[in-house]
Every structure is written in C-alpha cells, then in structure tokens.
Enzyme design. Structure first.
Site, mmCIF file in Angstrom:
data_model
loop_
_atom_site.group_PDB
_atom_site.id
_atom_site.type_symbol
_atom_site.label_atom_id
_atom_site.label_comp_id
_atom_site.label_asym_id
_atom_site.label_seq_id
_atom_site.Cartn_x
_atom_site.Cartn_y
_atom_site.Cartn_z
ATOM 1 N N LYS A 49 6.536 2.396 -26.059
ATOM 2 C CA LYS A 49 7.708 1.505 -25.991
ATOM 3 C C LYS A 49 7.704 0.693 -24.703
ATOM 4 O O LYS A 49 7.155 1.133 -23.680
ATOM 5 C CB LYS A 49 8.996 2.321 -26.102
ATOM 6 C CG LYS A 49 9.267 3.187 -24.906
ATOM 7 C CD LYS A 49 10.711 3.657 -24.813
ATOM 8 C CE LYS A 49 10.844 4.408 -23.493
ATOM 9 N NZ LYS A 49 12.093 4.819 -23.056
ATOM 10 N N LYS A 98 8.407 12.141 -19.479
ATOM 11 C CA LYS A 98 8.488 11.747 -18.066
ATOM 12 C C LYS A 98 8.337 12.942 -17.144
ATOM 13 O O LYS A 98 7.738 12.846 -16.089
ATOM 14 C CB LYS A 98 9.852 11.110 -17.781
ATOM 15 C CG LYS A 98 10.015 9.723 -18.332
ATOM 16 C CD LYS A 98 11.200 9.078 -17.639
ATOM 17 C CE LYS A 98 11.694 7.861 -18.382
ATOM 18 N NZ LYS A 98 13.024 7.465 -17.956
ATOM 19 N N LYS A 135 11.046 0.371 -18.478
ATOM 20 C CA LYS A 135 11.281 -0.051 -17.091
ATOM 21 C C LYS A 135 10.245 0.515 -16.145
ATOM 22 O O LYS A 135 9.947 -0.061 -15.111
ATOM 23 C CB LYS A 135 12.636 0.492 -16.619
ATOM 24 C CG LYS A 135 13.809 -0.212 -17.188
ATOM 25 C CD LYS A 135 15.093 0.496 -16.759
ATOM 26 C CE LYS A 135 16.248 -0.033 -17.572
ATOM 27 N NZ LYS A 135 17.434 0.778 -17.528
HETATM 28 P P1 TYM Z 1 18.151 3.280 -20.423
HETATM 29 O O1 TYM Z 1 18.817 2.677 -19.245
HETATM 30 O O2 TYM Z 1 16.795 3.874 -20.262
HETATM 31 O O3 TYM Z 1 18.057 2.208 -21.558
HETATM 32 C C1 TYM Z 1 19.194 1.451 -21.924
HETATM 33 C C2 TYM Z 1 19.202 1.193 -23.419
HETATM 34 O O4 TYM Z 1 18.051 0.428 -23.776
HETATM 35 C C3 TYM Z 1 17.405 1.056 -24.866
HETATM 36 N N1 TYM Z 1 15.958 0.795 -24.789
HETATM 37 C C4 TYM Z 1 15.244 0.191 -25.744
HETATM 38 N N2 TYM Z 1 15.608 -0.310 -26.936
HETATM 39 C C5 TYM Z 1 14.628 -0.890 -27.687
HETATM 40 N N3 TYM Z 1 13.340 -0.985 -27.282
HETATM 41 C C6 TYM Z 1 12.943 -0.480 -26.087
HETATM 42 N N4 TYM Z 1 11.685 -0.579 -25.700
HETATM 43 C C7 TYM Z 1 13.915 0.142 -25.262
HETATM 44 N N5 TYM Z 1 13.864 0.723 -24.033
HETATM 45 C C8 TYM Z 1 15.127 1.114 -23.759
HETATM 46 C C9 TYM Z 1 17.708 2.529 -24.706
HETATM 47 O O5 TYM Z 1 17.535 3.232 -25.906
HETATM 48 C C10 TYM Z 1 19.138 2.471 -24.247
HETATM 49 O O6 TYM Z 1 20.011 2.357 -25.348
HETATM 50 N N6 TYM Z 1 20.614 7.570 -20.765
HETATM 51 C C11 TYM Z 1 20.642 6.175 -21.099
HETATM 52 C C12 TYM Z 1 21.831 5.436 -20.547
HETATM 53 C C13 TYM Z 1 23.117 6.105 -20.845
HETATM 54 C C14 TYM Z 1 23.862 6.002 -22.032
HETATM 55 C C15 TYM Z 1 24.989 6.852 -21.853
HETATM 56 C C16 TYM Z 1 23.684 5.269 -23.198
HETATM 57 C C17 TYM Z 1 23.756 6.965 -20.032
HETATM 58 N N7 TYM Z 1 24.885 7.406 -20.620
HETATM 59 C C18 TYM Z 1 25.941 7.000 -22.839
HETATM 60 C C19 TYM Z 1 24.662 5.433 -24.211
HETATM 61 C C20 TYM Z 1 25.761 6.285 -23.999
HETATM 62 C C21 TYM Z 1 19.387 5.531 -20.546
HETATM 63 O O7 TYM Z 1 18.789 6.020 -19.639
HETATM 64 O O8 TYM Z 1 19.110 4.332 -21.109
#
Ligand code: TYM
Length: 347
Positions: A208, A121, A211
């Site tokens: 993948k 990104k 969003k």
């Molecule tokens: P975020 O908001 O981008 O995504 C949330 C969760 O969705 C999963 N994910 C996917 N899983 C399967 N296939 C996909 N195409 C796909 N796209 C997204 C991500 O792996 C994630 O688990 N930094 C994190 C949020 C966060 C977090 C944390 C998670 C902040 N602090 C502490 C766990 C623990 C994030 O931006 O996820």
C-alpha cells in the site's frame, strides 16, 4: 453539548506527509458526508495527535503538523461554519487517554498480537508499546462519541473490527455502555464502495501507499510539487501485458492508476465510476500515453488542492478547534463517566 444525531468520525495521524491514500481513503469520504448529510449526522473529523509518535518523529514539528492536518481538512472542503461539524485534537480531550486505559484492561494480549499493522511495522526492530497499543486508543476515539460510521482505508478495518469486539464485550459485561460501530460491510455500503480503499505504492504496487515509505518515489504526497508528482506517475511500475485493463491480480500497477484517475476525477466533481474509467481506457496499448493522462490529472488535482491550502483561513481554523474542543470534552466526559461508573470507579 451532546450530539443528538448519529456520528460519522475519522482521523488522520498528524505529520506533514499526508498522501493521496489518506486523502481518498478517509478525508474525502467524511467531507462529502459533511457537505451532504450533516442534517442527519454529526461529523467528527479529528486529529489523532497522540497517535503521531507511535514511531519516532521530530517532536519540534508535531504541534505545527497537527495544525497542518486541520488546514488540509479545511482545504479539502470541511465546512467549518457548520455546527454539526466538529474539528478537534485528540490530546485536547483527555478522556481519550483515560478511556483507552480502561479499554486496555478489557482487551486481550492475544487479540492485539494478531493486529497485522503491528506485525508489519513492529517486526522491524524495537517497536514501542504505543505502536502495539494504539488500536485500543483508536477504539476509545470511536466509542467516546458513539460513532456508527468510520471511514477508513482498508488497512484500518481490522482496528475497526477490534473496536466492535471491545464494545460488544463490554456491553455484555456491563449492559449497554457503548454504541457499536456498524459492521465493515455496512460501512462500505454507506460510503458507496464495494470494499475498503487501498491505494498502492507506485513503485511497488504489491504494497500500500504509505507515509513511512523511505524514498517517497512510490507515494504522492499532497505537498508534492505537481511536476515531481507527474514524474512519479510516469515512473510508476506497470507490467509486460501491454494492455490497459482493470485486473488487480495480474496488473496491479495499471489497476492502481485507473483507481487514482477515477478518484481525482470524482474530486473534480465528475460523476464517474471506476468501471467507467476502466472501460474508457480498456485495451489501450501504449502505457506511456495512459500514464501521461493520469499524471496530468494528478498534477492538476495537486495544483488546485495546494492553491486552496494556501488560502485557508487560519483564524477560522483556530476558532473552530477551540469551540469543538470545548464541546467534545462535554460529550466525551459523559461517556467516560458512564464507563467509570460501570467499572466501579465512580458511585
Ligand atoms: P493513518 O494516519 O495511518 O491513515 C489515515 C487514513 O488513511 C487511510 N489510508 C489509506 N487509504 C487508502 N489507501 C492507502 N494507501 C492508505 N493509507 C492510509 C487509513 O486507512 C486511514 O483511514 N489509526 C489511524 C488514525 C486514527 C483513526 C482513529 C481513524 C486514530 N484514531 C479513529 C479512524 C477512527 C491511522 O493511523 O491512520
């Protein structure tokens, strides 16, 4: 209020674009744990609102989209009346930001530069320092509560490894400060998976589902009108092999559809594995017919989910947020204080 049990924790960035990858990769696994294992584990499903503007957003919508995450978690089945379940917003527990700063000072610029998410990104222009740095905030989110299991999609496992590295490094230097989350392999075993989930973009199954996809054609958002989601699946990229089979390498589009179909069936309460779904449709040679089956079931999934979403109890959500945020400040401040003492900020 200190959690007396081991903690399972996860979060999904707040914006109104939660998609089925987020839902199946992170939200559903923890909700299943909340339903089945909350006598053994504390369940922390939080909203990382501070993570939500590492890339530019419309800030006038942030507050409501944060609440929308809580609504989505609730519609997905998070049991709000369970005292072992904690639902909170990151920015309402200031210890997250404070611990992140301290962890920053024990994290190498080199190791952060290797984070592939940032490389993907951040290479697209003038990335913020927040985007570069957010894995450290994520480490703070996890370590403050001593979480052992953290259900995340495949794209976040590198950040989980980073969290483990930071925790181990600080434990070596200061004694047993942090509970180290379990290694990724053990995480997968715990959630009953062979590997991290990575739902692919429907149009370009080499990448993948995300969003930030601009056209939205390859992404099924939870807010999609079921009819338009149906169209998106019908338009999914497949291949010229002409036989349904699970072969991620040569048939990534079809394999992705098989995964999605299995997940929506599991969500509907059917005890079915990917292997079983793949066997059921193995060799089918009319992709259009196969896609229609997937499209129908995805549309039905969305319709059911959206009905539940429309019926969530807003007041119960507000009350749960307020009580969890109060409790989590106590838990988080205890960890923070321990760290502050270790690094010499407190006596
Ligand atoms: P975020 O908001 O981008 O995504 C949330 C969760 O969705 C999963 N994910 C996917 N899983 C399967 N296939 C996909 N195409 C796909 N796209 C997204 C991500 O792996 C994630 O688990 N930094 C994190 C949020 C966060 C977090 C944390 C998670 C902040 N602090 C502490 C766990 C623990 C994030 O931006 O996820």
């Amino acid at each position: 209020m200190k959690p007396s049990k081991p903690v399972i924790l996860t979060g999904v960035r707040a914006n109104n674009n939660i998609h089925i990858g987020n839902y199946f990769g992170a939200i559903l696994p923890i909700i299943n744990m909340a339903k089945r294992r909350s006598d053994e584990y504390d369940i922390n499903l939080f909203i990382p609102d501070l993570h939500s503007f590492t890339t530019p957003i419309d800030h006038s919508k942030l507050y409501d989209s944060t609440l929308n995450n809580a609504r989505v978690y609730t519609a997905a089945g998070l049991p709000l009346d369970n005292p072992s379940v904690h639902l909170y917003r990151q920015s309402y527990v200031p210890a997250h930001s404070e611990l992140a700063w301290i962890l920053d000072c024990f994290t190498g610029f080199g190791e952060m530069s290797r984070m592939t998410q940032f490389k993907d990104k951040g290479s697209k222009g003038d990335a913020s320092v927040g985007l570069f740095n957010y894995p450290v905030l994520m480490a703070a989110d996890i370590l403050l509560y001593g979480a052992t299991y953290v259900p995340v999609g495949d794209d976040q496992t590198q950040h989980l490894e980073l969290t483990r590295d930071i925790a181990e490094r600080m434990n070596r230097k200061f004694g047993d400060l942090f509970i180290v989350p379990k290694p990724v392999i053990q995480q997968h075993q715990f959630f009953g998976k062979g590997q991290g989930l990575r739902i692919k973009d429907l149009v370009n199954p080499a990448k993948k589902m995300s969003k930030s996809d601009e056209s939205g054609k390859g992404v099924i958002f939870l807010s999609d009108d079921p009819k338009s989601a149906h169209k998106k699946i019908m338009g999914a990229t497949t291949d010229s092999i002409g036989k349904v089979q699970y072969d991620k390498e040569n048939q990534p589009g079809i394999s992705n559809l098989l995964e999605i179909l299995t997940l929506v069936r599991q969500d509907a309460g059917r005890e079915v594995t990917l292997e079983q779904t793949a066997n059921e449709y193995f060799g089918m040679d009319r992709y259009g017919d196969f896609k229609r089956i997937v499209a129908d079931e995805v549309a039905e999934f969305l319709e059911n989910f959206q009905n539940r979403l429309a019926a969530v109890d807003e007041q119960a959500i507000e009350e749960k947020l307020a009580s969890s945020e109060k409790d989590m400040n106590v838990v988080a401040n205890e960890t923070l204080y321990r760290v502050q003492k270790a690094v010499g900020l407190r006596k």
